[in-house]
Structures are given as C-alpha cells and as structure tokens.
Design an enzyme around this catalytic site. Structure first.
Site, PDB file in Angstrom:
ATOM      1  N   GLU A 304       0.825  -1.215   0.000  1.00  0.00           N
ATOM      2  CA  GLU A 304       0.000   0.000   0.000  1.00  0.00           C
ATOM      3  C   GLU A 304       0.858   1.263   0.000  1.00  0.00           C
ATOM      4  OE1 GLU A 304      -2.772  -0.675   3.285  1.00  0.00           O
ATOM      5  OE2 GLU A 304      -4.057  -1.816   1.940  1.00  0.00           O
ATOM      6  N   ASP A 383      -8.476  -8.981   3.564  1.00  0.00           N
ATOM      7  CA  ASP A 383      -8.272  -7.868   4.492  1.00  0.00           C
ATOM      8  C   ASP A 383      -9.435  -7.721   5.465  1.00  0.00           C
ATOM      9  OD1 ASP A 383      -7.329  -5.659   5.742  1.00  0.00           O
ATOM     10  OD2 ASP A 383      -7.532  -4.288   4.048  1.00  0.00           O
ATOM     11  N   GLU A 411     -13.077  -2.150  11.300  1.00  0.00           N
ATOM     12  CA  GLU A 411     -12.955  -1.404  10.037  1.00  0.00           C
ATOM     13  C   GLU A 411     -14.002  -1.815   9.001  1.00  0.00           C
ATOM     14  OE1 GLU A 411      -9.145  -1.885   8.182  1.00  0.00           O
ATOM     15  OE2 GLU A 411      -9.778  -0.862   6.351  1.00  0.00           O
TER      16      GLU A 411
HETATM   17  C1  GCV Z   1      -2.845   0.532   8.405  1.00  0.00           C
HETATM   18  C2  GCV Z   1      -6.205  -2.036   5.319  1.00  0.00           C
HETATM   19  C3  GCV Z   1      -6.626  -0.756   5.962  1.00  0.00           C
HETATM   20  C4  GCV Z   1      -5.473   0.206   6.121  1.00  0.00           C
HETATM   21  C5  GCV Z   1      -4.370  -0.500   6.908  1.00  0.00           C
HETATM   22  C6  GCV Z   1      -3.985  -1.755   6.143  1.00  0.00           C
HETATM   23  C7  GCV Z   1      -2.939  -2.560   6.875  1.00  0.00           C
HETATM   24  O1  GCV Z   1      -5.894  -1.830   3.991  1.00  0.00           O
HETATM   25  O2  GCV Z   1      -7.631  -0.174   5.209  1.00  0.00           O
HETATM   26  O3  GCV Z   1      -5.925   1.331   6.796  1.00  0.00           O
HETATM   27  O4  GCV Z   1      -3.279   0.339   7.081  1.00  0.00           O
HETATM   28  O5  GCV Z   1      -5.108  -2.565   5.987  1.00  0.00           O
HETATM   29  O6  GCV Z   1      -3.334  -3.479   7.580  1.00  0.00           O
HETATM   30  O7  GCV Z   1      -1.767  -2.263   6.772  1.00  0.00           O
END
Ligand code: GCV
Length: 834
Positions: A304, A383, A411
């Site tokens: 990411e 995820d 989330e």
């Molecule tokens: C901290 C997902 C979440 C991100 C998070 C990522 C991760 O993509 O949306 O906010 O980043 O996971 O676990 O690194």
C-alpha cells in the site's frame, strides 16, 4: 442547594443503578451482592508479597483494590509471612524456599500462574504464584475475575498458562493524534506530533490489557512515520514504556524500513548494505539503553505504498533479518507483516488474485528468517472482511515463526456503530484445521508455534482504542478487546463462554442480563454478515473510501483486488485450480479439495472461491440471488430484533450505558435497512431476477421525499443510486428553511414514522416534523459518520413513535441546513400499530 437535594434523591432511589461511562470496562469491581458475599467471607485479610519488583507491587495493589471494591474489605499488606491466613504473592523462585512443601509445577510457560489454597502456619491461605512476576499479576486478575463472576474459590487449585508467548495489540495511532481506522476518538498516546504529556490513560489501557494477559503493545500506525525513530523522540517513548511497565506490557513501535535513509542520514536503506545493518544495530542499542524491556518492532513494507526491500531487489527475509539481528542481543522481537500485495493489479486479467499475495511472497522464504523474527499474518487472505477463509500462509510456514493478526477495531464490520462480536468469527478461524502435513493443525496451533515447535508465535490484535471514555466507542465493542485477550491466552475458549464472562464482568451477574447480552453478542456477527457480505463475496462496502456503508461496485474495475466479479449473469471470484486463479492450490491438499469442488465448498464461502450464475442452487436449496435477498431482509429484521432484546433490559443496567447501547442498536437497525435496500436493489438491477417474495423494489409504506410538495427543497440524484431510495433525495441548497409536505392518505390509526435523512460530518442541519402544524419532533443531524455527502455512509433513520394520524392530515418536514450539509432527506416510512 435544590440540585444537591435532587441529586441525593436520585442517588437514594432504591434499586437505581449508578451511572457508568464504561471507562472501567470489565474491571469494575462492583460490590458482590449480599446474597453471595458469604462465599468469600473466609478469604484472608492480609496480603504478603515476596519480592518487591514494580509488577509485584502492581499485583498487590490490584488485589487490594479488587477486594476493596467487591467485598468492601481492606487487605493489610504484611512484609513477612504472617501467623494468620494471607494471600501470598510471589514468583516460584522466591516462594519455593520459604514454602518448601508446596511443589510448584516444574514446566510452566512464562506468564503462567498457580492459584492454590494452602495452609500456611496452619492458617487457610491463598497462593498466587508464577514463574514470572507478570504471571503473578495475571494470577491476581484471574482471581478477581472469579470473584466478580461469583465463582466459588474455596478450594482453589488451578494452573493456567498461555497458549503462546506473544500476545500483543497494535495501535494504528499517528503522531498527530489521529488513529487510522480508529472509531473512538483521538489517540491516548500521541498529540500534535508528540507523546501526550498526560499518560494516565495509557497506563489505564495497559492495566486493561494486562488483565486479559496481553503482554505487548505497538503504539503507532504500521504506516509508520519515520520520526518515531528520531533521536529526540526516544525520551518520549521512555515515558510510554514507564506507563506500561507496571502492568508487564512491553512497549513496541512500528518502524519504516526506509528510516536509515529518511532520518538516519544514509543514502540507502538497502537491508544488505553493511551501513544499514550498523544503523539498525546502533538504533536498537540506543533504545535498549533507555528502555531495557523494549518489546521490538513491527514492519509493514512493500505494501500500500510503503517502501520495502523490493526497492533494492532484496527479499522480505533480508529486510526482516537486518532488523531482527539488531534486536536479538537485547531479546527484542521483529514482527514482519505478511500483508504485502500489489494494489495496482490489472482487474481485466482473470488470473490476477490479491488473495495469493501473502503466500506467494512469504512461502518461498520459509526457513530464511531469524529466530526472533515473526511473520504477522492477517486471519484471511484479503483484508479483515466479514467472512474470509483463513490464510493458507499459516500452513505455508513451518520453519518460520508466525503470529495471527486479528482486527479488533471494526474497520469492515460496522466501525463500532454496528454491533459485531468478533470472537465468533475468530473462533472459527482459530479452529479451522489446515491439515498441514496431513496432520491435524488447527490455525491456533500454527499461529502459537505449537504445531511446528517454533520458539516464538502468537496473537496480535489491532485494537485502536481511543480517548472516548468507553475506549472503543460502542459500549459492547469492548467485548471484542476482552475476547481477543482471552483467545490469545486460550484459543480453545468458545465465543459463547467469552461473551458470558465479559457480560458478567461488565454488567453484573443477573441471569436475565447475562443471558440476553451474551445471546445478543454471539448472534451479532452473523447478523452483520447477513446484511453486508453474502456467501463470502466480501464486505460489499465502499472499498475506495470509508469501508463503512454499502458501496457494491466500488470494489470492481480497480487495482485493489477486492473483486467480487458480479455482472449480469453471476457473481464470485473463481479461485479454483481448474478454471480460476489457482489460489486454492495454496492450501494443503485436503483443504484444497474442500474448496475446489462446488459440491463440498461451504455455502458461506461459495463466492470467495467460485463464480456462479445467480440461479445456482446452494446446499440449502435456495438460489444464490434469492439467498442474497432473503439474508438481507432477515438480517435487517434481526438487527431490529436486537433493539427489542436490549429494551427488555431497561432498569437492569444503569441508564447511562443502557441508553448508549440503545442509541447504537437503533441506529444499526436503521442502517441495516440502508444496507438491505442498497444490496438487494443493486443485485436486482444487475441480475434482472425478481425477489420471489416481492419485497425488493416495492416499498408500499414509503413516501419518497422527491414525491412530496417541495418548498425550497430540490431533488437530486444520489450516486451510487442504490444508496438512496429510488436513487433520489432532496436537499435545501438555496433559500432556507425548506419544507416538504403531503397529505396523509392511509387509514386512521396509530403509526410509527421513520424519517430517512442524511447525516454528514460537515454540517449540522436541523429537522422538524409537523402534523397539521403541530410540531411532533425536532432533531439536529450532528452525528460523526464518515461522510461529507448524502449516500450510504450518511443515510440515517429517525424514528418517531406513537403518532395518531387521520386521512387528510398534513405532514410537513422542515429542514434547516448548516455548513455544507443541506438538510438532505430521502423518504419517510409509516408503520401502523406502533
Ligand atoms: C494501516 C487495510 C486498511 C489500512 C491498513 C492496512 C494494513 O488496507 O484499510 O488502513 O493500514 O489494511 O493493515 O496495513
């Protein structure tokens, strides 16, 4: 004075329960009811602690506090073993010489403990003993929990040990005080780029963590700000470590792999460059000089947008090891996250599959990691979706330490506005047998390191507790933090047991309360799943934005790889070996066989593994499309039922927490309908197949706002259309106030009126409802939903009960905009007989 008298009166009302904010969580130490207090009358009145470390002192103080709170007795602290009955606290090493007859267990894991009734100098006493000081503290918490749950402790003889050495939480706190994916206020650790001056709450948090056996906390976002490793930051970290230390919680931090370059002054962060190794070595030394019990680092790399070893053509093992080697001499642990994937995948290529990434990246490196490196693997291959199979990587690492990463912060599961008790999901994941090597290897044994005899292993929970008084926002969400700790300690525990324990500790032991709350909790994950993410298709949420409300198409035609591939004919990701992406082959053969075949693939994961037509029949006999409709309708009804169950507890729970939970459950029930309508209408439009029960697209009790007579209000299209009833809503963007009215044309009677409006976070509109010019309700839309425009995130229900209506009554809605929120309205719905 009048207020004082009134307050006295309120306090004195018999049977009225004192208000609680939830800040005490499950450590309330509420007075034990008189009827059962006798059970504890023989408990000692003295406490002696053998040894004087800070953790032992904490243990003794906690025992004193708990006994005082629950039994109203003040324990006397003694310096030496008294000639009377006593609680005796100490490590095996300290106690064995002075209690030769006891015989402590020879092989108890670090952090385990013994609770044992013992006659000391002829007096009945209670030993709380452990191999480590931290174990003594855990023993104290376990004993106090038993009293709070009214258990009989007369003849205690109990040994407990944790399933794994590493039981950590991660906080995704940013240095500016915000929290990524946090839903309960600002950071308890950071503020304005620095560690907070006042760390009292951080200490309270460590106490909560310790009470369920959590022994480490990484305090900052895995999307790490390199400044956390800057020289001037270290004294601030020292203060956090000091706040955690009394509770045996080690401090850890997330670090950015590029730190040697970004803040270290090197021109490279190549893990194989000797200067980089030296930089990490010195950095670790500097940290341990000031924080000798520092826990270690967490790293997110090549994921990411984070930099990683790929910048230099190096492997994740190279990256993890250079840091692990720096930590090793000090006993530190290096958690390296397996959440590595390409978020620019070509969605047109049917063979591409994000689910394959973790295994593809890490399995080939098995055996190449240092012994203090741990691969931190999310429970599922995508995820934290509401339903995923377990990651095949758990079985793909046999010569490498691993830990399971679970997400406590919700989330993708309702963001603590919806109730979703996650231990139900975690229990299934931990119990899942991956059959590595053909043997029985449930995920819990792989993650803990037991299956392959690894030196390290464990459990990591992404908690994201915040400054909200009740820590996680939804008062019932704390059951998730509690449940994570309990499962990390003992992954054999069942979700139902955890729910009951938590309820007793949080709300008391009234059997009706315990039964009701535990039932609500245990059912909540499936309820949430049923209106948000059918058959393993993933949470059908806004993937590109908030991850909160419905956003069915947002996952498609982009590189993020959370695809469900729904089109006019069918839905699902074909991940089979025969015709799909081949992901299934990453599982050991017995599991691969289970998922590869349509005949054996469980319904709840069908769309994760297979692409099928909407008319495909599930094992239940229903078609996929009818299942989607039914589950969304049933789920929304069950969400409403949660409200009903909760209201049965009025008066049995203090008003403050009762009302706080009620407000969230009512909101959830309204938002479940938003989800239901969005998902079922979208699939109706896509498939063209009508709902056999005729519900989808037919809302006879609804009056669309755009169909009313409008004054000032203007209709507009909501995008995506399925997130508003009929795809349209009205807003008051010009002259104000605006109004929308119509004449009631249904039979006379008692009605409940639901007003569906949009509550954005960039304004606070006022709404008023009149019946024949009589004001019947007024409210301000000032919630904090993750939305700046009308849509699935902001759509909210206001319920007005008990309205007597007659044909011809004029019903008028008035909207007064504020800020960028234009008092948007979607529809109203009548329900008779309420
Ligand atoms: C901290 C997902 C979440 C991100 C998070 C990522 C991760 O993509 O949306 O906010 O980043 O996971 O676990 O690194």
């Amino acid at each position: 004075m009048r207020y004082f008298i009134l307050a006295m009166f309120v306090l004195a009302v018999p049977g009225r329960l004192a208000a609680e904010t939830g800040s005490a969580a499950w450590l309330r130490y509420a007075p034990v009811e008189a009827a059962v207090r006798g059970r504890y009358s023989a408990l000692p009145a003295h406490v002696v602690t053998v040894g004087d470390s800070i953790v032992l002192k904490t243990a003794r103080a906690e025992l004193v506090r708990g006994v005082q709170g629950m039994l109203g007795r003040t324990l006397r602290a003694e310096a030496e073993l008294p000639q009377q009955s006593a609680f005796v606290l100490g490590t095996f090493a300290n106690l064995a010489p002075i209690l030769p007859g006891v015989g402590f267990p020879a092989h108890l894991r670090e952090d385990g403990f013994v609770l044992k009734a013992w006659r000391l100098h002829g007096f009945p006493s209670l030993l709380i003993a452990a191999p480590s000081e931290r174990g003594v503290l855990y023993g104290v918490f376990a004993l106090l929990s038993k009293i709070a749950r009214q258990q009989n402790i007369a003849a205690l003889d109990e040994v407990q040990e944790p399933a794994a050495p590493l039981r950590w939480v991660n906080q995704w706190d940013n240095l500016n005080g915000s929290i990524e994916r946090g839903y309960a206020g600002r950071s308890i650790i950071f503020e304005n780029g620095r560690v907070r001056e006042d760390l009292e709450r951080a200490g309270d948090y460590a106490r909560l963590l310790a009470s369920v056996g959590i022994n480490g906390c990484a305090i900052n976002n895995v999307n790490a700000d390199p400044r956390i490793l800057a020289d001037d930051f270290l004294p601030q970290l020292v203060r956090v470590a000091d706040a955690f230390r009394p509770w045996g919680v080690v401090l850890a931090i997330s670090v950015d792999l590029s730190s040697p370059k970004v803040i270290g002054g090197l021109e490279t962060f190549d893990p194989l460059d000797a200067r980089v190794g030296e930089w990490w070595r010195r950095k670790a030394e500097e940290i341990y000089r000031q924080i000798p019990d520092f826990g270690g680092f967490v790293v997110k790399a090549d994921s990411e947008g984070r930099l990683g070893p790929s910048a230099y053509g190096r492997t994740h093992a190279d990256a993890a090891n250079v840091i692990a080697r720096a930590l090793a001499p000090h006993g530190g642990v290096m958690f390296y996250r397996a959440f590595v994937y390409n978020h620019h995948l070509d969605w047109r290529d049917a063979k591409n599959d994000r689910a394959k990434a973790a295994y593809d990246n890490f399995h080939p490196l098995d055996g190449q990691f240092e012994n203090n490196a741990v691969i931190q693997i999310k429970n599922g291959p995508i995820d934290f979706q509401v339903r995923e199979p377990v990651s095949p990587l758990f079985a793909g690492l046999r010569r490498t330490n691993e830990a399971i990463e679970l997400q406590i912060t919700q989330e993708y599961t309702g963001q603590q506005r919806h109730l979703c008790f996650l231990p139900s999901m975690w229990e299934e994941a931990l119990d899942f047998d991956l059959h590595a090597d053909g043997e029985s290897t449930p995920v819990r044994d792989l993650a803990s390191g037991r299956a392959f005899h690894r030196p390290l292993g464990g459990f990591v929970g992404v908690a994201n507790a915040g400054m909200d008084a009740n820590w996680l926002g939804h008062p019932l969400a704390m059951a998730n933090l509690y449940g994570f700790g309990r499962l990390a300690w003992n992954p054999d525990l069942q979700a139902g047991t955890i729910a009951e324990e938590w309820t007793r500790l949080t709300f008391g032991n009234d059997p009706v309360v315990v039964r009701t709350v535990a039932t609500i909790l245990v059912e909540s994950w499936r309820i949430y799943e049923s209106y948000t993410g059918p058959l393993g298709a993933g949470t059908l949420t806004d993937i590109l934005g908030s991850h909160y409300g419905p956003g069915i198409e947002s996952s498609e035609r982009n590189g993020w790889g959370q695809w469900h591939r729904a089109d006019h004919e069918g839905i699902g990701m074909d991940r089979t070996v025969a015709t799909g992406t081949g992901f299934v082959a990453q599982y050991p053969a017995p599991v691969a066989r289970l998922y590869e075949s349509l005949q054996t693939c469980p319904d709840e994961l069908l769309l994760f593994f297979h692409h099928v037509p909407y008319t495909y029949r599930l094992h239940t006999g229903k078609t996929v499309i009818q299942h989607i409709y039914d589950s969304h309708y049933e789920g929304a009804e069950q969400a409403e039922e949660l409200v009903r169950q909760w209201t049965g507890l009025k008066g049995q729970i203090d008003d403050e927490r009762y009302e706080a939970v009620l407000a969230r459950l009512e909101y959830q029930a309204g938002h479940a309908i938003v989800w239901r309508d969005a998902v079922s209408n979208w699939f109706y439009r896509m498939s063209g197949i009508a709902d056999a029960q005729g519900r989808v697209g037919h809302y006879p009790d609804r009056m669309e706002a755009e169909a009313m007579r409008l004054q000032g209000y203007v209709p507009f299209d909501v995008v995506p259309a399925e997130n508003a009833s009929g795809g349209k809503a009205i807003e008051c963007a010009g002259l104000q106030p605006c109004a929308a009215d119509f004449r009631f044309d249904r039979p006379a009677g008692q009605y409940e009126l639901d007003v569906q409006y949009f509550d954005q976070n960039n304004g606070a509109s006022t709404f008023r409802v009149y019946v024949d010019n009589r004001l019947v309700d007024e409210w301000v839309a000032n919630g904090s939903l993750p939305a700046t425009k009308p849509g699935g995130d902001s759509s909210t229900r206001r319920r007005i009960p008990g309205l007597k209506l007659r044909p011809g009554d004029e019903i008028r809605l008035e909207g007064i905009p504020e800020g960028a929120e234009h008092a948007p309205l979607d529809y109203i719905e009548f329900r008779q007989g309420k």
